[in-house]
Design a protein around this motif. Structure first.
Motif, short mmCIF file in Angstrom:
data_model
loop_
_atom_site.label_atom_id
_atom_site.label_comp_id
_atom_site.label_asym_id
_atom_site.label_seq_id
_atom_site.Cartn_x
_atom_site.Cartn_y
_atom_site.Cartn_z
N ARG A 116 3.94 4.35 4.81
CA ARG A 116 5.38 4.49 4.74
C ARG A 116 6.03 4.05 6.07
NH1 ARG A 116 5.81 9.02 1.21
NH2 ARG A 116 4.00 8.93 -0.28
N ASP A 126 0.84 -0.88 0.00
CA ASP A 126 0.00 -0.02 0.17
C ASP A 126 0.95 1.31 -0.02
OD1 ASP A 126 -1.74 2.07 0.37
OD2 ASP A 126 -3.11 0.81 1.99
N SER A 127 0.63 1.83 -0.94
CA SER A 127 1.66 3.17 -1.28
C SER A 127 1.37 4.45 -0.24
CB SER A 127 1.58 3.99 -2.47
OG SER A 127 0.23 4.17 -2.83
N ARG A 128 0.11 4.20 0.55
CA ARG A 128 -0.36 5.28 1.42
C ARG A 128 0.41 4.88 2.72
NH1 ARG A 128 -6.64 4.33 0.99
NH2 ARG A 128 -5.67 2.08 0.88
#
Length: 212
Positions: free
Chosen positions: A185, A181-183
């Protein structure tokens, strides 16, 4: 720029409280003045009562909380917080900074408790729909380091007293979900506090600038 929902995630002892304070300080430095802080489970009168039932070792006496009962209580607390605090705050233009959200359930109950991921996905979709944080900072720490830090704070709650295997499974699930999931970090929270803080600050400033 419209309001945002930012969440801090990680195992016990990963430094979520310090990270949340730094996120809020950084946002204020960027001109965000209306900020609402939340924690899960909790954040409303009802959700705080559920938090006590879930985490307090003495809250249920000798009755054992089953894994499914536990996850349902987490979602009951979460939907109460989302519907009565988080969504209204975002609607009025405030930013929300949360200590834990749904990723915790996917990692702890899906990984640690080994509850069927399909059941968790169904619950999440039913309760939250497409509502999700705009940004999640996952503080990655080994269970050994995290639990040592947690013990130094004082007595452990019911979940903090789980086995090392439980936390290894939880961490593995966190890492897998973060990678997909790129959201989300990931931040190496085993680093010295100053380095962790600098990484959080830089990441957040860059992210906010990207949203403008």
């Amino acid at each position: 720029m419209r309001s945002k929902f930012i969440v801090i995630e990680g195992l016990e002892g990963s430094g979520k409280t310090s990270a949340r304070s730094l996120v809020i300080e950084t946002l204020r430095g960027l001109g965000v003045t209306d900020i609402v802080e939340t924690r899960e489970p909790g954040g409303t009168a009802l959700a705080e009562k559920l938090r006590s039932l879930i985490l307090d070792l003495k809250a249920t006496g000798d009755e054992v909380i089953t894994a499914k009962a536990e996850v349902l209580m987490f979602y009951a607390a979460r939907t109460q917080l989302v519907e009565t605090v988080i969504k209204p705050a975002l609607a009025r233009g405030a930013w929300v900074v949360g200590d834990r959200h749904d990723l915790s359930t996917q990692a702890y109950q899906g990984g640690g408790r080994q509850i069927d991921p399909q059941m968790l996905s169904t619950l999440r979709d039913t309760v939250l729909g497409d509502f999700a944080p705009d940004l999640t900072l996952y503080l990655d720490v080994t269970p050994e380091v995290g639990l040592t830090r947690a013990r130094a704070r004082g007595a452990l709650d019911r979940i903090e007293q789980e086995s090392l295997d439980f936390f290894n499974r939880t961490r593995a699930r966190y890492q897998a979900l973060a990678a997909a999931d790129s959201r989300i970090r990931t931040i190496d929270a085993t680093q010295p506090l100053e380095q962790v803080g600098q990484q959080i600050r830089t990441l957040l400033i860059n992210w906010v600038q990207e949203q403008a």
